[in-house]
Design a protein around this motif. Structure first.
Motif, PDB file in Angstrom:
ATOM      1  N   PRO A   1      -0.297 -13.590   1.948  1.00  0.00           N
ATOM      2  CA  PRO A   1       0.270 -12.255   1.781  1.00  0.00           C
ATOM      3  C   PRO A   1      -0.284 -11.604   0.515  1.00  0.00           C
ATOM      4  O   PRO A   1      -0.537 -12.276  -0.485  1.00  0.00           O
ATOM      5  CB  PRO A   1       1.774 -12.524   1.653  1.00  0.00           C
ATOM      6  CG  PRO A   1       1.973 -13.895   2.204  1.00  0.00           C
ATOM      7  CD  PRO A   1       0.721 -14.647   1.900  1.00  0.00           C
ATOM      8  N   GLY A   2      -0.513 -10.300   0.553  1.00  0.00           N
ATOM      9  CA  GLY A   2      -1.034  -9.616  -0.623  1.00  0.00           C
ATOM     10  C   GLY A   2      -1.247  -8.142  -0.383  1.00  0.00           C
ATOM     11  O   GLY A   2      -0.815  -7.572   0.625  1.00  0.00           O
TER      12      GLY A   2
ATOM     13  N   GLU B   1      -5.561  -8.674  -3.311  1.00  0.00           N
ATOM     14  CA  GLU B   1      -4.886  -9.119  -4.524  1.00  0.00           C
ATOM     15  C   GLU B   1      -3.617  -9.871  -4.120  1.00  0.00           C
ATOM     16  O   GLU B   1      -2.766  -9.321  -3.419  1.00  0.00           O
ATOM     17  CB  GLU B   1      -4.519  -7.935  -5.416  1.00  0.00           C
ATOM     18  CG  GLU B   1      -3.849  -8.342  -6.727  1.00  0.00           C
ATOM     19  CD  GLU B   1      -3.431  -7.147  -7.545  1.00  0.00           C
ATOM     20  OE1 GLU B   1      -3.904  -7.011  -8.678  1.00  0.00           O
ATOM     21  OE2 GLU B   1      -2.606  -6.343  -7.038  1.00  0.00           O
ATOM     22  N   ALA B   2      -3.531 -11.141  -4.533  1.00  0.00           N
ATOM     23  CA  ALA B   2      -2.368 -11.962  -4.195  1.00  0.00           C
ATOM     24  C   ALA B   2      -2.107 -12.939  -5.320  1.00  0.00           C
ATOM     25  O   ALA B   2      -3.040 -13.540  -5.859  1.00  0.00           O
ATOM     26  CB  ALA B   2      -2.616 -12.711  -2.892  1.00  0.00           C
TER      27      ALA B   2
ATOM     28  N   GLU C   1      -7.555 -11.990  -7.488  1.00  0.00           N
ATOM     29  CA  GLU C   1      -8.318 -11.251  -6.503  1.00  0.00           C
ATOM     30  C   GLU C   1      -9.086 -12.213  -5.605  1.00  0.00           C
ATOM     31  O   GLU C   1      -9.705 -13.163  -6.090  1.00  0.00           O
ATOM     32  CB  GLU C   1      -9.292 -10.283  -7.194  1.00  0.00           C
ATOM     33  CG  GLU C   1      -8.582  -9.159  -7.933  1.00  0.00           C
ATOM     34  CD  GLU C   1      -9.553  -8.139  -8.501  1.00  0.00           C
ATOM     35  OE1 GLU C   1     -10.770  -8.261  -8.226  1.00  0.00           O
ATOM     36  OE2 GLU C   1      -9.097  -7.220  -9.197  1.00  0.00           O
ATOM     37  N   HIS C   2      -9.062 -11.942  -4.305  1.00  0.00           N
ATOM     38  CA  HIS C   2      -9.748 -12.786  -3.329  1.00  0.00           C
ATOM     39  C   HIS C   2     -10.695 -11.892  -2.523  1.00  0.00           C
ATOM     40  O   HIS C   2     -10.238 -10.976  -1.821  1.00  0.00           O
ATOM     41  CB  HIS C   2      -8.737 -13.467  -2.410  1.00  0.00           C
ATOM     42  CG  HIS C   2      -7.681 -14.233  -3.140  1.00  0.00           C
ATOM     43  ND1 HIS C   2      -7.789 -15.568  -3.426  1.00  0.00           N
ATOM     44  CD2 HIS C   2      -6.489 -13.828  -3.672  1.00  0.00           C
ATOM     45  CE1 HIS C   2      -6.722 -15.960  -4.094  1.00  0.00           C
ATOM     46  NE2 HIS C   2      -5.926 -14.926  -4.258  1.00  0.00           N
ATOM     47  N   VAL C   3     -11.994 -12.158  -2.651  1.00  0.00           N
ATOM     48  CA  VAL C   3     -12.991 -11.364  -1.945  1.00  0.00           C
ATOM     49  C   VAL C   3     -13.302 -12.032  -0.609  1.00  0.00           C
ATOM     50  O   VAL C   3     -13.716 -13.201  -0.559  1.00  0.00           O
ATOM     51  CB  VAL C   3     -14.275 -11.226  -2.783  1.00  0.00           C
ATOM     52  CG1 VAL C   3     -15.311 -10.397  -2.014  1.00  0.00           C
ATOM     53  CG2 VAL C   3     -13.972 -10.558  -4.122  1.00  0.00           C
ATOM     54  N   LEU C   4     -13.092 -11.309   0.480  1.00  0.00           N
ATOM     55  CA  LEU C   4     -13.353 -11.817   1.818  1.00  0.00           C
ATOM     56  C   LEU C   4     -14.718 -11.317   2.261  1.00  0.00           C
ATOM     57  O   LEU C   4     -15.005 -10.113   2.169  1.00  0.00           O
ATOM     58  CB  LEU C   4     -12.261 -11.348   2.778  1.00  0.00           C
ATOM     59  CG  LEU C   4     -10.817 -11.628   2.303  1.00  0.00           C
ATOM     60  CD1 LEU C   4      -9.813 -11.107   3.325  1.00  0.00           C
ATOM     61  CD2 LEU C   4     -10.604 -13.103   2.043  1.00  0.00           C
TER      62      LEU C   4
ATOM     63  N   GLU D   1      -6.782  -1.266   4.963  1.00  0.00           N
ATOM     64  CA  GLU D   1      -6.729   0.012   4.263  1.00  0.00           C
ATOM     65  C   GLU D   1      -6.391  -0.227   2.805  1.00  0.00           C
ATOM     66  O   GLU D   1      -5.472  -0.997   2.498  1.00  0.00           O
ATOM     67  CB  GLU D   1      -5.675   0.939   4.892  1.00  0.00           C
ATOM     68  CG  GLU D   1      -5.973   1.350   6.321  1.00  0.00           C
ATOM     69  CD  GLU D   1      -4.923   2.293   6.875  1.00  0.00           C
ATOM     70  OE1 GLU D   1      -3.964   2.600   6.124  1.00  0.00           O
ATOM     71  OE2 GLU D   1      -5.052   2.727   8.033  1.00  0.00           O
ATOM     72  N   THR D   2      -7.106   0.407   1.916  1.00  0.00           N
ATOM     73  CA  THR D   2      -6.861   0.235   0.493  1.00  0.00           C
ATOM     74  C   THR D   2      -5.420   0.603   0.158  1.00  0.00           C
ATOM     75  O   THR D   2      -4.910   1.649   0.572  1.00  0.00           O
ATOM     76  CB  THR D   2      -7.830   1.122  -0.328  1.00  0.00           C
ATOM     77  OG1 THR D   2      -9.170   0.755  -0.008  1.00  0.00           O
ATOM     78  CG2 THR D   2      -7.589   0.930  -1.819  1.00  0.00           C
ATOM     79  N   GLY D   3      -4.765  -0.290  -0.570  1.00  0.00           N
ATOM     80  CA  GLY D   3      -3.373  -0.074  -0.952  1.00  0.00           C
ATOM     81  C   GLY D   3      -2.362  -0.659   0.007  1.00  0.00           C
ATOM     82  O   GLY D   3      -1.176  -0.731  -0.304  1.00  0.00           O
ATOM     83  N   GLY D   4      -2.831  -1.108   1.166  1.00  0.00           N
ATOM     84  CA  GLY D   4      -1.912  -1.643   2.164  1.00  0.00           C
ATOM     85  C   GLY D   4      -1.442  -3.056   1.836  1.00  0.00           C
ATOM     86  O   GLY D   4      -2.194  -3.859   1.289  1.00  0.00           O
ATOM     87  N   GLN D   5      -0.203  -3.365   2.173  1.00  0.00           N
ATOM     88  CA  GLN D   5       0.359  -4.706   2.029  1.00  0.00           C
ATOM     89  C   GLN D   5       0.168  -5.452   3.347  1.00  0.00           C
ATOM     90  O   GLN D   5       0.420  -4.882   4.418  1.00  0.00           O
ATOM     91  CB  GLN D   5       1.855  -4.647   1.686  1.00  0.00           C
ATOM     92  CG  GLN D   5       2.159  -4.039   0.330  1.00  0.00           C
ATOM     93  CD  GLN D   5       1.858  -4.990  -0.811  1.00  0.00           C
ATOM     94  OE1 GLN D   5       1.743  -6.194  -0.610  1.00  0.00           O
ATOM     95  NE2 GLN D   5       1.734  -4.457  -2.017  1.00  0.00           N
TER      96      GLN D   5
END
Length: 617
Positions: A551-552, A575-576, A580-583, A597-601
């Motif tokens: 979750p993040g 971000e979790a 930061e975790h880059v996929l 989407e940027t900003g989405g949980q």
């Protein structure tokens, strides 16, 4: 006895206190943060009052707001539980000054035991054995290094105001002392606002033994025997039990007697715990057990003491706070059987025990009446990142240690929790480890064994077969191959990853009678979903799918739908847990099904984007 009680806490301990208070006929008042508006303890109480935003410092650590809640609700007493403000002498004083009853020890007792160096000085005066070391006023690096030399390496540097493993460093030789001291002081200053330290001899085969003590306002102090809390990970307790394995009567008398003297030395009232460290290199011996510290509150592990003594410690706390004497004397207390408690955390052992958050869509801890469950959550509850990730305590009590161990392991083995990851599988492995099973436990067991205690990362072939049969109505499965192309097969998604299942007979695979199956085994759960023609399935995605690993919050999306990408190219940044975790792209291809989407949980396992081969785009 007072009529109403405010519980200045949350989670399982708030629920635990409410249960006993209700049985005693008391009106209960809960407090909650905005993050806990739908929490179980809020609904259990007769009244609940919002005290602030999610951060603990703005809610559960806001003493003024809690006192306002007590006045608003008309509560006559405040129980602090454990953690938060439970060992804050200033808060205790403010409660008393407000004309309310403080369910805890006198503020002076909290202060006396709050600083490790002052507490040890008191213990020496009271004839309580303490670990060899240095706890003087001279805090110069040269003096501390000289004292470490005198004690003899290895030594332990400990923050004077420390707790929970913070501000603590083991040092094995003089060359490493200066750097360890500086690191310890920085952490102590950041955590406690106090960088003073003490030096202790490091015990090479340590056992963590603690004694439950209880005092009333009529001069009686007694003990309720010992607990063993040696199974720890990074100085945090994992499994606790009572009584301590291998404890003989002579050692028990010595240790418990020392604990009573320690409590008497500070005129202790209420529930408290005296913690000792034992050198178990030659078994438990009375001359190799030393005082470490006192916890001036109810402990997380108090249920194992309740199980072997038949005492409700919360009821005793409330009655003593109301001025009543303890209802029994020392001679009335006996040990009945053995109890073991495991702390069930929302965390992922496979990811370094990172805390896990999300909705408990499935939360099933079984219904065995022989197993006690203390929890502050229920199915449908949201696990947030704001507080301690412990979601339940699972306690087994039986006539023998082995029977209690087996019962607890069985209960955890059958635990079904989804989709939030937990340490249930890790706990099963720990309980089944030969050293724990034989009672040969010390505080370094988990660190030594490491990978041997990690639960399997995949379900067994038998579990997969059962799940596949449930999905397709077929029970003649011959085996499994990951990402293969067998002749007679069906494809599935296991936590979003493609898996192929072979069949033992010819013929087409029948249609799926259901969408998904939850595989549960050894305390762990996996989602098993039927593959669809479009490569997607409910709750997951197919080959080339990029799923949220935890979750993040999405903080960056580096691609657009239809864009060509190369293997390893960054796609989405999550971000979790403050990291930061880059996929990245798993292979060369084209971006399809971009959902991020940027900003989405996002929750764990959510499909964020899919990469398809260029010729399939």
């Amino acid at each position: 006895m007072f009529d109403s009680l405010l519980i200045a806490n949350r989670g399982e301990i708030a629920c635990r206190i409410i249960r006993t208070a209700r049985e005693m006929g008391l009106r209960t008042v809960a407090v909650y943060s905005e993050a806990d508006a739908r929490a179980l303890h809020v609904r259990m109480a007769d009244e609940a009052i919002l005290i602030g935003p999610a951060p603990a410092r703005e809610s559960y650590l806001d003493a003024a707001r809690i006192l306002d809640a007590a006045r608003e609700s008309g509560a006559e007493a405040i129980h602090p539980g454990y953690g938060f403000l439970s060992e804050n002498a200033e808060f205790a004083e403010s409660v008393i000054a407000a004309g309310l009853i403080w369910v805890g020890p006198n503020p002076d007792s909290i202060r006396a035991m709050g600083l490790k160096d002052a507490a040890k000085t008191r213990m020496i005066a009271a004839g309580v054995p303490v670990t060899p070391g240095y706890l003087g006023e001279d805090q110069s690096p040269d003096r501390l290094a000289a004292e470490a030399d005198a004690v003899g390496y290895p030594v332990l540097i400990k923050a004077v105001a420390g707790g929970g493993g913070k501000g603590m460093r083991r040092v094995d030789d003089p060359a490493a002392f200066a750097e360890a001291l500086a690191s310890c002081r920085r952490e102590a200053a950041a955590s406690f606002g106090d960088d003073r330290v003490l030096i202790e001899k490091y015990i090479l085969s340590p056992r963590h033994i603690e004694v439950q003590v209880f005092g009333d306002r009529h001069g009686q102090v007694l003990h309720l025997f010992e607990r063993d809390c040696s199974l720890q990970r990074r100085h945090q307790k994992v499994i606790e039990e009572a009584p301590a394995p291998g404890m003989d009567d002579a050692t028990r008398d010595a240790v418990c007697g020392a604990a009573v003297r320690a409590a008497q030395a500070v005129d202790y009232v209420g529930a408290g715990t005296i913690e000792f460290i034992a050198d178990a290199s030659e078994g438990l011996r009375a001359d190799r057990v030393w005082f470490m510290e006192m916890n001036t509150r109810l402990q997380v592990e108090h249920p194992v003491t309740e199980a072997i003594t038949g005492v409700d410690l919360v009821e005793w706390q409330l009655r003593v706070a109301a001025g009543e004497p303890l209802p029994i004397t020392q001679g009335d207390l006996t040990i009945d059987g053995h109890a073991i408690e495991a702390r069930l955390y929302a965390e992922d052992p496979a990811k370094g025990f990172l805390p896990a958050i999300g909705t408990l869509e499935v939360f099933d801890l079984g219904d065995d009446p022989a197993i006690r469950i203390d929890t502050g959550v229920e199915e449908g509850a949201e696990i947030t990142p704001w507080y301690d990730p412990m979601i339940a305590k699972v306690i087994a009590h039986a006539d023998t240690r082995e029977a209690a161990r087996e019962a607890l392991a069985d209960a955890l083995d059958e635990t079904v929790i989804w989709p939030v990851r937990t340490n249930a599988g890790f706990l099963v492995e720990a309980l089944d480890h030969p050293d724990f099973a034989s009672g040969q436990v010390d505080t370094g067991l988990i660190a030594r064994e490491g990978e041997a205690l990690m639960p399997p990362t995949e379900p067994s072939e038998e579990a997969l077969a059962e799940a596949a049969a449930a999905l397709i109505g077929q029970d003649a499965l011959s085996g499994f191959r990951l990402n293969a192309a067998p002749r007679r097969s069906a494809r599935f998604l296991l936590d979003g990853r493609a898996i192929t299942v072979d069949f033992a007979h010819a013929g087409d695979v029948p249609p799926s009678p259901t969408d998904a199956v939850l595989i549960s085994e050894g305390g762990q759960s996996w989602s098993f979903t039927r593959w669809r023609a479009d490569g997607l399935a409910a709750g997951g995605a197919g080959d080339g799918a990029i799923l949220s690993p935890m979750p993040g919050r999405i903080i960056a999306v580096a691609v657009t739908e239809g864009q060509a990408v190369n293997a390893g190219q960054p796609l989405v940044t999550l971000e979790a847990m403050k990291m930061e975790h880059v996929l990245t792209a798993p292979f060369d291809g084209v971006v399809a099904d971009l959902k991020a989407e940027t900003g989405g949980q996002v929750a764990e396992g959510i499909a964020l984007v899919r990469i398809v081969a260029k010729d399939a785009a």
